[in-house]
Design a protein around this motif. Structure first.
Motif, mmCIF file in Angstrom:
data_model
loop_
_atom_site.group_PDB
_atom_site.id
_atom_site.type_symbol
_atom_site.label_atom_id
_atom_site.label_comp_id
_atom_site.label_asym_id
_atom_site.label_seq_id
_atom_site.Cartn_x
_atom_site.Cartn_y
_atom_site.Cartn_z
ATOM 1 N N CYS A 118 -4.478 -13.539 0.578
ATOM 2 C CA CYS A 118 -5.320 -13.332 -0.612
ATOM 3 C C CYS A 118 -5.976 -11.955 -0.604
ATOM 4 C CB CYS A 118 -6.400 -14.403 -0.692
ATOM 5 S SG CYS A 118 -5.828 -16.050 -1.132
ATOM 6 N N LEU A 119 -6.433 -11.510 0.558
ATOM 7 C CA LEU A 119 -7.228 -10.282 0.633
ATOM 8 C C LEU A 119 -6.387 -9.017 0.692
ATOM 9 C CD1 LEU A 119 -10.157 -11.225 3.064
ATOM 10 C CD2 LEU A 119 -9.970 -11.532 0.590
ATOM 11 N N ALA A 120 -5.410 -8.965 1.588
ATOM 12 C CA ALA A 120 -4.651 -7.723 1.792
ATOM 13 C C ALA A 120 -3.962 -7.217 0.526
ATOM 14 C CB ALA A 120 -3.642 -7.901 2.917
ATOM 15 N N PRO A 121 -3.343 -8.080 -0.293
ATOM 16 C CA PRO A 121 -2.623 -7.569 -1.476
ATOM 17 C C PRO A 121 -3.529 -7.239 -2.664
ATOM 18 C CG PRO A 121 -1.711 -9.677 -0.681
ATOM 19 C CD PRO A 121 -3.058 -9.500 -0.062
ATOM 20 N N TYR A 122 -4.826 -7.430 -2.532
ATOM 21 C CA TYR A 122 -5.732 -7.245 -3.667
ATOM 22 C C TYR A 122 -5.643 -5.813 -4.202
ATOM 23 C CZ TYR A 122 -9.924 -8.047 -6.501
ATOM 24 O OH TYR A 122 -10.809 -8.193 -7.547
ATOM 25 N N PHE A 123 -5.516 -5.690 -5.498
ATOM 26 C CA PHE A 123 -5.342 -4.376 -6.126
ATOM 27 C C PHE A 123 -6.607 -3.524 -5.954
ATOM 28 C CE2 PHE A 123 -5.116 -1.394 -9.709
ATOM 29 C CZ PHE A 123 -3.838 -0.890 -9.505
ATOM 30 N N GLY A 124 -6.441 -2.294 -5.482
ATOM 31 C CA GLY A 124 -7.574 -1.409 -5.265
ATOM 32 C C GLY A 124 -7.942 -1.235 -3.809
ATOM 33 N N ASN A 125 -7.273 -1.994 -2.935
ATOM 34 C CA ASN A 125 -7.530 -1.843 -1.503
ATOM 35 C C ASN A 125 -6.994 -0.508 -0.988
ATOM 36 O OD1 ASN A 125 -8.762 -4.314 -1.308
ATOM 37 N ND2 ASN A 125 -7.022 -5.379 -0.395
ATOM 38 N N ASN A 126 -7.331 -0.198 0.273
ATOM 39 C CA ASN A 126 -6.902 1.075 0.850
ATOM 40 C C ASN A 126 -5.433 1.032 1.282
ATOM 41 O OD1 ASN A 126 -6.952 -0.428 3.214
ATOM 42 N ND2 ASN A 126 -8.841 0.480 3.967
ATOM 43 N N GLY A 127 -4.953 2.162 1.783
ATOM 44 C CA GLY A 127 -3.555 2.284 2.176
ATOM 45 C C GLY A 127 -3.167 1.363 3.316
ATOM 46 N N VAL A 128 -4.103 1.089 4.225
ATOM 47 C CA VAL A 128 -3.814 0.197 5.346
ATOM 48 C C VAL A 128 -3.465 -1.193 4.834
ATOM 49 C CG1 VAL A 128 -4.660 -0.748 7.506
ATOM 50 C CG2 VAL A 128 -5.430 1.506 6.774
ATOM 51 N N ALA A 129 -4.217 -1.662 3.846
ATOM 52 C CA ALA A 129 -3.956 -2.978 3.263
ATOM 53 C C ALA A 129 -2.585 -3.013 2.588
ATOM 54 C CB ALA A 129 -5.046 -3.326 2.260
ATOM 55 N N PHE A 130 -2.218 -1.888 1.949
ATOM 56 C CA PHE A 130 -0.912 -1.825 1.283
ATOM 57 C C PHE A 130 0.217 -1.957 2.296
ATOM 58 C CE2 PHE A 130 2.771 0.581 -0.251
ATOM 59 C CZ PHE A 130 3.013 -0.069 -1.459
ATOM 60 N N VAL A 131 0.112 -1.228 3.415
ATOM 61 C CA VAL A 131 1.119 -1.323 4.471
ATOM 62 C C VAL A 131 1.147 -2.734 5.055
ATOM 63 C CG1 VAL A 131 1.799 -0.483 6.753
ATOM 64 C CG2 VAL A 131 0.963 1.131 5.034
ATOM 65 N N HIS A 132 -0.019 -3.308 5.251
ATOM 66 C CA HIS A 132 -0.122 -4.665 5.803
ATOM 67 C C HIS A 132 0.552 -5.668 4.863
ATOM 68 C CE1 HIS A 132 -1.575 -7.465 8.662
ATOM 69 N NE2 HIS A 132 -2.559 -7.964 7.945
ATOM 70 N N THR A 133 0.364 -5.464 3.566
ATOM 71 C CA THR A 133 0.962 -6.352 2.574
ATOM 72 C C THR A 133 2.483 -6.266 2.588
ATOM 73 O OG1 THR A 133 -0.984 -6.183 1.140
ATOM 74 C CG2 THR A 133 1.065 -6.907 0.114
ATOM 75 N N GLN A 134 2.996 -5.053 2.753
ATOM 76 C CA GLN A 134 4.443 -4.847 2.719
ATOM 77 C C GLN A 134 5.134 -5.271 4.015
ATOM 78 O OE1 GLN A 134 6.019 -3.957 -0.113
ATOM 79 N NE2 GLN A 134 3.968 -4.065 -0.998
ATOM 80 N N THR A 135 4.358 -5.582 5.048
ATOM 81 C CA THR A 135 4.931 -5.962 6.335
ATOM 82 C C THR A 135 4.546 -7.398 6.717
ATOM 83 O OG1 THR A 135 3.053 -4.854 7.429
ATOM 84 C CG2 THR A 135 5.090 -3.595 7.194
ATOM 85 N N LYS A 136 3.417 -7.559 7.347
ATOM 86 C CA LYS A 136 3.035 -8.878 7.866
ATOM 87 C C LYS A 136 2.826 -9.910 6.753
ATOM 88 C CE LYS A 136 -0.036 -11.112 11.204
ATOM 89 N NZ LYS A 136 1.077 -11.428 12.129
ATOM 90 N N VAL A 137 2.163 -9.518 5.673
ATOM 91 C CA VAL A 137 1.921 -10.472 4.593
ATOM 92 C C VAL A 137 3.241 -10.882 3.937
ATOM 93 C CG1 VAL A 137 0.793 -10.848 2.374
ATOM 94 C CG2 VAL A 137 -0.393 -9.573 4.172
#
Length: 235
Positions: free
Chosen positions: A68-87
Motif C-alpha cells: 500500500c505504501l511503497a507504490p503511493y504516487f508522489g513518493n521518493n525514488g527509493v520507493a519507486f525502485v522498491h515498487t518495481q522490485t520487491k513489491v
C-alpha cells in the motif's frame, strides 16, 4: 536480556521474538538497489521484543502495508525502485494481496507514470500503524503504552473535495506545523522512515508523527490514563 526485553511491546505477554519497527519489508534489499543507490537501507533497524501474535501473527499484514505504501504516487525514488522490485514480486506471488480497481497512466511534467488504483482495507492499515506507533513508544521509553491510541493517516484523502475528513487532516497538519519544527527527527534510514515525538501536554496526550518515503505522514495520539479520565468527565 533485561527484564523489559522479556515481554511483548504491545500486550505484555512473554516475548518469543524480535519485531522490526517499522516492518523490515518496507526497507529495500541491497540486491534491488545495487547500481542505483550506493548505500544500504537496512541500517540499524529498530527491533522490540514481541510475542508470536504481534510479530509472526501479523506478517501477512506487514506485506500488505508494504504494497500500500511503497507504490503511493508522489513518493521518493527509493520507493519507486522498491515498487518495481520487491513489491512487484510480492504482487506476482500473491495474486490476492491487493484488490486492483483500475490501471492508469498519469502525466506529470511531460513524463508518464503507470499507476494502480486499489481498494484499501482501512482496518488493516490502521492496525499496522498502531503497531508501529506502540513499538516506537516502547523503544523510546522502555515501557508498554497501556492507554488509547488515535491514528490519523493524513495522506489518505476522500475523493470528494472539502469533506469533513479532508478538513480534519488539514487542521492536524496546520496545528502541528510550527510546533513540530522543534521535535527531534529520529530514524537511521530517513529516506524510508523517520519519526518525531512531541511533548506530552497538560491533559496527558502526546503526538507522534511518522513519515514514510519522505511523503506519507501518519499522525498518532497517545492518550494515557489521565487523559482518558478527563475525556470521560467531559462526556
Amino acid at each position: 536480556m533485561s527484564r523489559i526485553d522479556k515481554f511483548c511491546y504491545w500486550c505484555g505477554k512473554p516475548a518469543t521474538s524480535k519485531e522490526h519497527v517499522p516492518p523490515k519489508c518496507l526497507f529495500p534489499e541491497e540486491k534491488d538497489v545495487r547500481g542505483i543507490y550506493d548505500k544500504t537501507f537496512r541500517y540499524r533497524l529498530i527491533t522490540v521484543p514481541s510475542c508470536d501474535e504481534h510479530n509472526l501473527g501479523k506478517s501477512h499484514d506487514d506485506e500488505y502495508l508494504m504494497s500500500c505504501l511503497a507504490p503511493y504516487f508522489g513518493n521518493n525514488g527509493v520507493a519507486f525502485v522498491h515498487t518495481q522490485t520487491k513489491v512487484r514480486r510480492a504482487l506476482e506471488r500473491k495474486k490476492d494481496l491487493q484488490k486492483m480497481i483500475e490501471e492508469k497512466i498519469v502525466k506529470v511534467h511531460d513524463r508518464y507514470f503507470p499507476t494502480l488504483i486499489i481498494e484499501v482495507d482501512n482496518y488493516r492499515l490502521l492496525n499496522s500503524f498502531e503497531s508501529i506507533g506502540r513499538a516506537l513508544y516502547f523503544h523510546k521509553y522502555n515501557k508498554q503504552f497501556t492507554g488509547i491510541c488515535k491514528i490519523i493517516p493524513v495522506f489518505i484523502r476522500d475523493k470528494e473535495k472539502n469533506t469533513e475528513w479532508n478538513n480534519f487532516c488539514d487542521l492536524c497538519v496546520k496545528l502541528t506545523k510550527s510546533e513540530r519544527k522543534s521535535w527531534a527527527i529520529n530514524g537511521d534510514n530517513p529516506d524510508i522512515f523517520k519519526y518525531q515525538f512531541g511533548k506530552e501536554d497538560k491533559v496527558g496526550c502526546q503526538m507522534l508523527i511518522m513519515t514514510f518515503y519522505n511523503n506519507l505522514e501518519v499522525y498518532m495520539t497517545f492518550a494515557n490514563s489521565k487523559a482518558i479520565d478527563i475525556l470521560k468527565l467531559k462526556k
